[in-house]
Design a protein around this motif. Structure first.
Motif, PDB file in Angstrom:
ATOM      1  N   UNK A 118      10.276  16.664  -8.759  1.00 20.96           N
ATOM      2  CA  UNK A 118      10.175  15.213  -8.567  1.00 20.96           C
ATOM      3  C   UNK A 118      10.763  14.748  -7.232  1.00 20.96           C
ATOM      4  N   UNK A 119      11.884  15.324  -6.834  1.00 20.08           N
ATOM      5  CA  UNK A 119      12.526  14.905  -5.585  1.00 20.08           C
ATOM      6  C   UNK A 119      11.694  15.309  -4.371  1.00 20.08           C
ATOM      7  N   UNK A 120      11.200  16.531  -4.377  1.00 22.54           N
ATOM      8  CA  UNK A 120      10.364  17.007  -3.260  1.00 22.54           C
ATOM      9  C   UNK A 120       9.050  16.248  -3.227  1.00 22.54           C
ATOM     10  N   UNK A 121       8.486  15.997  -4.400  1.00 20.06           N
ATOM     11  CA  UNK A 121       7.221  15.258  -4.473  1.00 20.06           C
ATOM     12  C   UNK A 121       7.371  13.838  -3.932  1.00 20.06           C
ATOM     13  N   UNK A 122       8.520  13.208  -4.193  1.00 15.18           N
ATOM     14  CA  UNK A 122       8.749  11.847  -3.696  1.00 15.18           C
ATOM     15  C   UNK A 122       8.785  11.825  -2.172  1.00 15.18           C
ATOM     16  N   UNK A 123       9.453  12.795  -1.576  1.00 12.66           N
ATOM     17  CA  UNK A 123       9.506  12.871  -0.109  1.00 12.66           C
ATOM     18  C   UNK A 123       8.127  13.159   0.457  1.00 12.66           C
ATOM     19  N   UNK A 124       7.420  14.124  -0.135  1.00 16.65           N
ATOM     20  CA  UNK A 124       6.073  14.479   0.335  1.00 16.65           C
ATOM     21  C   UNK A 124       5.121  13.286   0.230  1.00 16.65           C
ATOM     22  N   UNK A 125       5.185  12.571  -0.875  1.00 15.08           N
ATOM     23  CA  UNK A 125       4.309  11.407  -1.067  1.00 15.08           C
ATOM     24  C   UNK A 125       4.597  10.344  -0.010  1.00 15.08           C
ATOM     25  N   UNK A 126       5.865  10.110   0.263  1.00 14.82           N
ATOM     26  CA  UNK A 126       6.231   9.127   1.288  1.00 14.82           C
ATOM     27  C   UNK A 126       5.736   9.520   2.664  1.00 14.82           C
ATOM     28  N   UNK A 127       5.874  10.788   2.993  1.00 11.53           N
ATOM     29  CA  UNK A 127       5.410  11.275   4.296  1.00 11.53           C
ATOM     30  C   UNK A 127       3.885  11.169   4.399  1.00 11.53           C
ATOM     31  N   UNK A 128       3.183  11.549   3.338  1.00 13.90           N
ATOM     32  CA  UNK A 128       1.717  11.534   3.369  1.00 13.90           C
ATOM     33  C   UNK A 128       1.132  10.127   3.474  1.00 13.90           C
ATOM     34  N   UNK A 129       1.779   9.146   2.898  1.00 16.52           N
ATOM     35  CA  UNK A 129       1.235   7.787   2.901  1.00 16.52           C
ATOM     36  C   UNK A 129       1.651   6.992   4.149  1.00 16.52           C
ATOM     37  N   UNK A 178       1.136   7.407   7.452  1.00 16.94           N
ATOM     38  CA  UNK A 178       0.099   7.061   8.449  1.00 16.94           C
ATOM     39  C   UNK A 178      -0.776   5.869   8.034  1.00 16.94           C
ATOM     40  N   UNK A 179      -1.133   5.781   6.763  1.00 15.70           N
ATOM     41  CA  UNK A 179      -1.928   4.642   6.301  1.00 15.70           C
ATOM     42  C   UNK A 179      -1.111   3.351   6.386  1.00 15.70           C
ATOM     43  N   UNK A 180       0.148   3.432   6.007  1.00 16.04           N
ATOM     44  CA  UNK A 180       1.024   2.279   6.107  1.00 16.04           C
ATOM     45  C   UNK A 180       1.146   1.817   7.560  1.00 16.04           C
ATOM     46  N   UNK A 181       1.258   2.767   8.479  1.00 14.85           N
ATOM     47  CA  UNK A 181       1.317   2.455   9.913  1.00 14.85           C
ATOM     48  C   UNK A 181       0.062   1.718  10.360  1.00 14.85           C
ATOM     49  N   UNK A 182      -1.104   2.235   9.997  1.00 17.26           N
ATOM     50  CA  UNK A 182      -2.361   1.599  10.422  1.00 17.26           C
ATOM     51  C   UNK A 182      -2.474   0.179   9.876  1.00 17.26           C
ATOM     52  N   UNK A 183      -2.072  -0.020   8.627  1.00 12.90           N
ATOM     53  CA  UNK A 183      -2.122  -1.366   8.052  1.00 12.90           C
ATOM     54  C   UNK A 183      -1.102  -2.301   8.698  1.00 12.90           C
ATOM     55  N   UNK A 184       0.085  -1.801   8.974  1.00 14.89           N
ATOM     56  CA  UNK A 184       1.102  -2.633   9.631  1.00 14.89           C
ATOM     57  C   UNK A 184       0.634  -3.025  11.026  1.00 14.89           C
ATOM     58  N   UNK A 185       0.062  -2.070  11.757  1.00 14.75           N
ATOM     59  CA  UNK A 185      -0.431  -2.370  13.104  1.00 14.75           C
ATOM     60  C   UNK A 185      -1.559  -3.399  13.038  1.00 14.75           C
ATOM     61  N   UNK A 186      -2.451  -3.257  12.058  1.00 16.18           N
ATOM     62  CA  UNK A 186      -3.521  -4.236  11.888  1.00 16.18           C
ATOM     63  C   UNK A 186      -2.933  -5.612  11.567  1.00 16.18           C
ATOM     64  N   UNK A 235       0.840  -1.198   0.000  1.00 18.25           N
ATOM     65  CA  UNK A 235       0.000   0.000   0.000  1.00 18.25           C
ATOM     66  C   UNK A 235       0.875   1.248   0.000  1.00 18.25           C
ATOM     67  N   UNK A 236       1.984   1.204   0.729  1.00 22.34           N
ATOM     68  CA  UNK A 236       2.898   2.330   0.768  1.00 22.34           C
ATOM     69  C   UNK A 236       3.466   2.608  -0.626  1.00 22.34           C
ATOM     70  N   UNK A 237       3.905   1.578  -1.320  1.00 20.36           N
ATOM     71  CA  UNK A 237       4.497   1.748  -2.645  1.00 20.36           C
ATOM     72  C   UNK A 237       3.459   2.269  -3.642  1.00 20.36           C
ATOM     73  N   UNK A 238       2.282   1.667  -3.663  1.00 24.51           N
ATOM     74  CA  UNK A 238       1.243   2.089  -4.605  1.00 24.51           C
ATOM     75  C   UNK A 238       0.743   3.488  -4.261  1.00 24.51           C
ATOM     76  N   UNK A 239       0.434   3.714  -2.983  1.00 23.82           N
ATOM     77  CA  UNK A 239      -0.081   5.020  -2.572  1.00 23.82           C
ATOM     78  C   UNK A 239       0.899   6.144  -2.821  1.00 23.82           C
ATOM     79  N   UNK A 240       2.160   5.925  -2.465  1.00 31.83           N
ATOM     80  CA  UNK A 240       3.152   6.978  -2.690  1.00 31.83           C
ATOM     81  C   UNK A 240       3.401   7.167  -4.184  1.00 31.83           C
ATOM     82  N   UNK A 241       3.306   6.100  -4.959  1.00 34.62           N
ATOM     83  CA  UNK A 241       3.462   6.223  -6.407  1.00 34.62           C
ATOM     84  C   UNK A 241       2.356   7.059  -7.032  1.00 34.62           C
ATOM     85  N   UNK A 242       1.127   6.828  -6.602  1.00 32.41           N
ATOM     86  CA  UNK A 242      -0.007   7.619  -7.110  1.00 32.41           C
ATOM     87  C   UNK A 242       0.152   9.084  -6.700  1.00 32.41           C
ATOM     88  N   UNK A 243       0.480   9.318  -5.425  1.00 28.00           N
ATOM     89  CA  UNK A 243       0.669  10.700  -4.965  1.00 28.00           C
ATOM     90  C   UNK A 243       1.829  11.380  -5.687  1.00 28.00           C
TER      91      UNK A 243
END
Length: 155
Positions: A106-117, A119-127, A86-94
């Protein structure tokens, strides 16, 4: 009653998120170290696959014991890579949207996308780790292998 048990759920979740993020940073370093080392002797895609396998296994164990304070199970281990997918797909879409629609660097967008996704990755990992797990307080890592008995895993 321990201090961890008396904290409110929001504080506990924030602490877990910080732990998850720190483990993610360490996980990235482990991946790169394994990849860079093996890339001298193996084709780069093989080095990548082995680096990912080592790092995702370490990440799962650390997040099980430290972030979620539960014993790892094989079922959780099999679910865990979902959070990474989910992290890879979500950050790729963002990343795509930020670059193509918003015109971001592109470089700033990659960092921003990783940061934004994250929390969702955390929730899925915890689940993945905690769903169906029985925790009785903090679990210290020990020399024993993950408990795969019927009582610990609902397979």
């Amino acid at each position: 009653m321990s201090a961890a048990a008396t904290r409110n759920p929001r504080s506990r979740t924030l602490g877990q998120f910080v732990s998850f993020a720190a483990i993610g940073v360490a996980n990235t370093a482990v991946y790169y170290a394994v990849y860079a080392t093996l890339n001298h002797w193996l084709p780069y895609l093989a080095a990548h696959a082995l680096g990912w396998t080592v790092s995702i296994t370490g990440s799962f164990l650390l997040n099980s014991y430290i972030t979620c304070r539960t014993r790892p199970t094989w079922r959780a281990f099999l679910r865990y890579p979902l959070s990474g997918a989910v992290n890879v797909v979500g950050s790729g879409v963002l990343l795509y949207l930020a670059v193509s629609l918003l015109g971001m660097n592109e470089d700033i967008a990659a960092i921003a996308a990783g940061v934004l996704v994250t929390p969702l990755s955390f929730l899925l990992a915890r689940w993945a780790i905690a769903a169906g797990a029985v925790t009785a307080g903090p679990v210290a890592p020990g020399p024993e292998a993950p408990d795969v008995s019927a009582a610990a895993s609902p397979w």
